[in-house]
Design a protein around this motif. Sequence first.
Motif, short mmCIF file in Angstrom:
data_model
loop_
_atom_site.label_atom_id
_atom_site.label_comp_id
_atom_site.label_asym_id
_atom_site.label_seq_id
_atom_site.Cartn_x
_atom_site.Cartn_y
_atom_site.Cartn_z
N ARG A 5 86.70 42.54 -14.71
CA ARG A 5 86.43 41.14 -14.38
C ARG A 5 87.67 40.28 -14.63
O ARG A 5 88.01 39.41 -13.83
N LEU A 49 89.62 37.78 -12.15
CA LEU A 49 89.75 36.35 -12.48
C LEU A 49 91.22 35.92 -12.35
O LEU A 49 91.53 34.87 -11.79
N GLU A 50 92.12 36.76 -12.88
CA GLU A 50 93.56 36.45 -12.82
C GLU A 50 94.05 36.45 -11.37
O GLU A 50 94.79 35.56 -10.96
N PRO A 95 88.67 31.26 -6.93
CA PRO A 95 87.99 31.48 -8.21
C PRO A 95 86.72 32.33 -8.09
O PRO A 95 86.20 32.80 -9.10
N LYS A 116 85.62 38.56 -6.81
CA LYS A 116 84.96 39.53 -7.69
C LYS A 116 85.35 40.93 -7.25
O LYS A 116 85.64 41.16 -6.08
N TYR A 159 78.73 37.65 -14.91
CA TYR A 159 78.62 36.52 -13.99
C TYR A 159 77.26 35.87 -14.15
O TYR A 159 76.36 36.04 -13.32
#
Length: 197
Positions: free
Chosen positions: A157, A161-162, A170, A173, A187
């Motif tokens: 995850r 995210l990075e 954003p 996934k 999530y």
Amino acid sequence: MHAFPLWPAAELAPLRSGYELLVKAVTGALQHARQGALPPFARTLGLPQPELLALLSTCHPRGDAQAPIPESKYAAIVGTVPRLFSDVAAMLAERRTPEADPRHADWLARAIAAAALGTRFLWQDLGLAGRHELTALIRLYFQPLYQRNTTDVKWKRFLFLELGALQGNPRLKPPGCSGCGQFKVCYPPAMEASAQR
């Protein structure tokens, strides 16, 4: 305060203690690709065949040498490498620990990127014993990334995210996460609702 203890710089220089773990992760990803647990392209780690053969002979100097795949077949497999794999591998490579061997870090970045496209936990698709081994590898080979995970987010995850932050997405996934039993932990519905605004 960081969730993991940082290693002193003096201990990072040789990185020898992590080499066996690196070999385990890289060969684990390749094995899972051969077994069909990862997409077919993962058998190549997106590498030119001579580099893949060099990787295999380095990681298993006494093992049976892998017979080369006919070039046309190998090119067809490499042609299926998804952009998401390349993006994750590049992001990892850009955050390499300065003292880490660049070639080894590249192999590991590719193995992690391939495993990140699997359906299980990242450490499982790398053939590691648990999250602690994956954390040790990231701490050794990708220290800047390791230092950013201050809240101990699961690594798959966290990588997405990075990458999502870098790409202005954003909601990015990992593929395969939606079927995981831990999806609502990673999530939660409140987070999903705020990401859709």
